[in-house]
Design a protein around this motif. Structure first.
Motif, mmCIF file in Angstrom:
data_model
loop_
_atom_site.group_PDB
_atom_site.id
_atom_site.type_symbol
_atom_site.label_atom_id
_atom_site.label_comp_id
_atom_site.label_asym_id
_atom_site.label_seq_id
_atom_site.Cartn_x
_atom_site.Cartn_y
_atom_site.Cartn_z
ATOM 1 N N TRP A 514 -18.257 15.348 68.337
ATOM 2 C CA TRP A 514 -17.178 14.501 67.807
ATOM 3 C C TRP A 514 -17.536 13.003 67.953
ATOM 4 O O TRP A 514 -17.311 12.214 67.036
ATOM 5 N N GLU A 517 -20.005 12.042 65.472
ATOM 6 C CA GLU A 517 -19.380 11.890 64.155
ATOM 7 C C GLU A 517 -18.631 10.565 64.064
ATOM 8 O O GLU A 517 -18.629 9.903 63.007
ATOM 9 N N LEU A 518 -17.962 10.165 65.161
ATOM 10 C CA LEU A 518 -17.268 8.875 65.162
ATOM 11 C C LEU A 518 -18.260 7.725 65.005
ATOM 12 O O LEU A 518 -18.013 6.741 64.290
ATOM 13 N N ASP A 520 -21.195 7.920 63.571
ATOM 14 C CA ASP A 520 -21.687 7.961 62.200
ATOM 15 C C ASP A 520 -20.673 7.349 61.239
ATOM 16 O O ASP A 520 -21.026 6.607 60.312
ATOM 17 N N ALA A 521 -19.373 7.656 61.460
ATOM 18 C CA ALA A 521 -18.322 7.085 60.609
ATOM 19 C C ALA A 521 -18.244 5.567 60.781
ATOM 20 O O ALA A 521 -18.022 4.826 59.817
ATOM 21 N N LEU A 522 -18.432 5.096 62.025
ATOM 22 C CA LEU A 522 -18.385 3.660 62.287
ATOM 23 C C LEU A 522 -19.472 2.924 61.507
ATOM 24 O O LEU A 522 -19.237 1.883 60.893
ATOM 25 N N LYS A 524 -21.212 4.010 58.824
ATOM 26 C CA LYS A 524 -21.288 4.241 57.386
ATOM 27 C C LYS A 524 -20.041 3.803 56.634
ATOM 28 O O LYS A 524 -20.126 3.467 55.449
ATOM 29 N N THR A 525 -18.877 3.839 57.295
ATOM 30 C CA THR A 525 -17.631 3.549 56.559
ATOM 31 C C THR A 525 -16.929 2.282 57.042
ATOM 32 O O THR A 525 -16.180 1.673 56.276
ATOM 33 N N HIS A 526 -17.139 1.886 58.273
ATOM 34 C CA HIS A 526 -16.466 0.688 58.795
ATOM 35 C C HIS A 526 -17.360 -0.537 58.553
ATOM 36 O O HIS A 526 -17.988 -1.067 59.474
ATOM 37 N N HIS A 543 -9.863 -1.093 63.986
ATOM 38 C CA HIS A 543 -11.087 -0.801 64.718
ATOM 39 C C HIS A 543 -10.797 -0.561 66.197
ATOM 40 O O HIS A 543 -11.405 0.326 66.821
ATOM 41 N N PHE A 546 -9.541 2.824 66.574
ATOM 42 C CA PHE A 546 -10.668 3.738 66.390
ATOM 43 C C PHE A 546 -11.487 3.837 67.676
ATOM 44 O O PHE A 546 -11.924 4.928 68.077
ATOM 45 N N SER A 596 -19.860 -0.708 68.273
ATOM 46 C CA SER A 596 -18.468 -1.168 68.238
ATOM 47 C C SER A 596 -18.374 -2.657 68.574
ATOM 48 O O SER A 596 -17.618 -3.407 67.936
#
Length: 698
Positions: A514, A517-518, A520-522, A524-526, A543, A546, A596
């Protein structure tokens, strides 16, 4: 007239009764003409024989005659039709002449049958084969005429021969039995007491005719053939009840039974005295053996054995005793039947003696049979008890062996399966122990009743040994089962802890997934920095939430790994995955923290850039000194350049790997927006420096 006399003619199938019926329930008589010349004499003989078969009631309904002229000439058909007037004029209701497809010459067939109806006595019609169903149902027509009725001429002829032969032989046997019975009735008392003379025996054994002879076979065939057609159809035979075959056979069989019963009575009366003397002698032989050697054999057998093998040995010995008794019981059954027969047919002076013999024989045999049955039931119960005990012992051994093997499962599912198997084995042991108690109690109850069959012998010692053995086996099994239950409880606790351990390890690995995945999302999408200060602040707030989710995931994984360490210490084992999962968790969390923080720095720089740019780009006359401040323009330009430079710099992890936010196109789009805003600020700066340029442009 018998079929055997005219058998060659009947085989030619000049005419036949197929068993079909017309719409008036009259029989259908078929005359199949052929290309060869048909002998009218043979046809007449065939018709006379066929018409002698049906009953008068059946004849009264009339016949429908089908003359198949498709393969014959017109003059032959005409001759046959005219001959019917002389052979069966009163019984014929309708004659259907089946014409060929190519009809006869009209000049030849000018003879009109319908005009001759009064003279002939019946109606004649000319019809083609495919239109014959106008007058007769298809199910009543044979296949030759497009019907579904099955007819086998040779089969019918064979059955007819058997029927006539049976009738002839049965009639002769009836005459012989009547002569014997009548002669016995007229004879004197002295003749009755003599043995049956060979001259008085019938030529054929009546028993053979009644029980296994052709009469019953023929009757069975007659009763079945009208319902059993080929290919699922219905086969109507002319030898049915309407043609008197069944009633005649049944009447003959009934008469034979009656005469044979009288014949048997005569024979029984003649042999009764001899049988009575033989019975008296055999009864005393049976009684003396059962009360002597037979009883002594039972008195010597009382044990039940202490194992399956011992019980089987005792059972085998008892079977030998039963085998010896069976021979005498067979004699008893035979004697009892003979006595019962004599009682039914005996004289008054013999009844008292016969009943006394029968009562004495029955009392001794039933008492001995009851003792044998009791002994057999006792041994069978002992064998079942020892069998259940042996099965239970094997189950306990298997359960103990399973408990003695250390648990080394591969995953939680295998542990659950092993635990389920363990519970099933324990439940099976419970059921087996309950069955052992039931068998043991039943055996004890039977042993307690053993004294009533002891013939005065004291069996207390034998019974005490048997009772102690049964109770000892049940107590031993109970103790073994209790020890296994205690071990199962310990094993169950350990396996549940192992299930929890595997679950913690799996959940910790899931937490790492998990968190990955977070991350990776940070990355690629943030990636957006916002179009203005307000939007950038909203992105910064999202953010932070998140990051809170990622922090919770990381804390959850840490807690699971700590629980794994505690469970491993409790189980005294080494966790297989926690040593690898913890570094992975920390590594991913460190990467997420760095990414982050970089995201926060970029958002904070974007907020500062947009805020300062928005202040300058807005016309605020109240604060002209702020707008004219050159240092503020320089600061905005410096922040913008720093932000653009930061967008091109990747995130560098502690292991030296690098990762960019989003794709190059995404970063280019964000950078382009910042440059546009910087151009607006630069333009505003020029306007403030040279206001006359603005006036001239306007």
């Amino acid at each position: 007239m018998e079929a055997s006399v005219i058998l060659p003619i009947l085989k030619k199938k000049l005419a036949f009764l197929s068993g079909g019926k017309d719409r008036r329930s009259g029989l259908i008589l078929t005359i199949p003409l052929c290309l060869e010349q048909t002998s009218m004499d043979e046809l007449s003989v065939t018709l006379d024989y066929l018409l002698s078969i049906p009953s008068e009631k059946c004849k009264a309904r009339g016949f429908t005659v089908i003359v198949d002229g498709r393969k014959s000439q017109w003059n032959v058909v005409k001759t046959v039709v005219l001959m019917l007037q002389n052979v069966v004029p009163a019984e014929v209701s309708l004659v259907c002449v089946v014409k060929p497809d190519e009809f006869w010459d009209k000049k030849v067939t000018h003879f009109c049958f319908w005009k001759e109806k009064d003279r002939l006595g019946f109606e004649v019609i000319l019809v083609s084969a495919n239109k014959l169903t106008r007058y007769i149902e298809p199910c009543q027509l044979t296949e030759d005429f497009g019907g579904s009725l099955t007819y086998d001429h040779m089969d019918w002829l064979n059955k007819r021969l058997v029927f006539e032969k049976f009738t002839k032989e049965s009639t002769s046997l009836l005459d012989e039995l009547a002569l014997i019975n009548n002669g016995s009735d007229k004879g004197n008392q002295q003749e009755k007491e003599r043995s049956v003379d060979l001259n008085f025996l019938p030529s054929v054994d009546p028993e053979t005719v009644l029980q296994t002879g052709k009469g019953h076979e023929l009757l069975s065939e007659l009763q079945q053939r009208r319902f059993n057609g080929s290919d699922g159809g219905v086969s109507w035979s002319p030898m049915d009840d309407e043609l008197l075959a069944q009633p005649q056979v049944m009447k003959l069989l009934d008469s034979l039974r009656e005469q044979y019963t009288r014949y048997q009575e005569v024979c029984r009366q003649r042999s009764k005295r001899t049988q009575l003397e033989e019975i008296q002698q055999k009864v005393m032989q049976v009684v003396n053996w059962l009360e002597g050697p037979g009883s002594e054999q039972l008195r010597a057998q009382w044990g039940i054995g202490d194992s399956i093998r011992a019980s089987q040995a005792l059972q085998q010995k008892h079977e030998e005793i039963e085998s010896q008794h069976s021979e005498w019981f067979a004699v008893y059954v035979e004697l009892n039947q003979q006595i019962a027969a004599l009682l039914n047919a005996g004289d008054e002076e013999d009844l008292v003696e016969l009943k006394s013999l029968q009562q004495q024989l029955s009392d001794v045999c039933y008492r001995q049979a009851s003792q044998l049955e009791f002994r057999q039931n006792l041994l069978q119960a002992a064998l079942e008890f020892h069998g259940v005990a042996q099965d239970l012992s094997q189950q306990l051994d298997g359960l103990l062996g399973m408990l003695c093997v250390d648990v080394a499962p591969a995953d939680g599912a295998s542990i659950q399966q092993t635990l389920k198997l363990l519970e099933e084995k324990l439940k099976s042991v419970d059921v087996g122990l309950q069955g052992l108690r039931e068998k043991g109690q039943g055996l004890l109850d039977q042993i307690s009743n053993q004294a009533s069959w002891a013939y005065g012998k004291d069996v207390t010692i034998e019974n005490k040994e048997n009772v102690d053995h049964i109770q000892g086996v049940m107590e031993d099994m109970q103790l073994r089962k209790q020890r296994c239950e205690d071990m199962v409880d310990v094993r169950r606790l350990k396996m549940l802890q192992m299930v929890q351990l595997f679950k913690c390890e799996e959940d910790a690995a899931q937490a790492v997934e998990w968190l990955s995945e977070l991350l990776d999302a940070l990355l690629k999408t943030h990636i957006r920095l916002g179009d203005d200060a307000q939007e950038t602040k909203v992105l910064l707030e999202k953010h932070r939430k998140f990051v809170d989710v990622a922090q919770s995931t990381y804390d959850y994984g840490r807690q699971l790994l700590q629980a794994t360490v505690v469970l491993c210490q409790s189980l005294r084992c080494t966790s297989r995955s926690s040593g690898d999962t913890l570094p992975r968790l920390n590594r991913v969390w460190k990467q997420f923290t760095i990414a982050s923080e970089e995201r926060v720095h970029r958002l904070e720089m974007a907020i500062a850039f947009h805020s300062n740019a928005e202040k300058i780009l807005q016309d605020c006359p109240e604060e002209p000194e702020a707008i004219n401040d050159e240092e503020q323009f320089d600061e905005i330009e410096a922040v913008g350049k720093s932000l653009l430079d930061r967008l091109t710099v990747p995130v560098v992890y502690p292991d030296g790997t690098e990762q960019y936010f989003g794709s190059p196109s995404d970063m280019a789009s964000t950078a382009e927006h910042i440059r546009d805003r910087m151009k607006l600020v630069s333009l505003k700066r020029q306007q403030l420096r040279h206001p006359e340029m603005v006036t001239s442009d306007s």
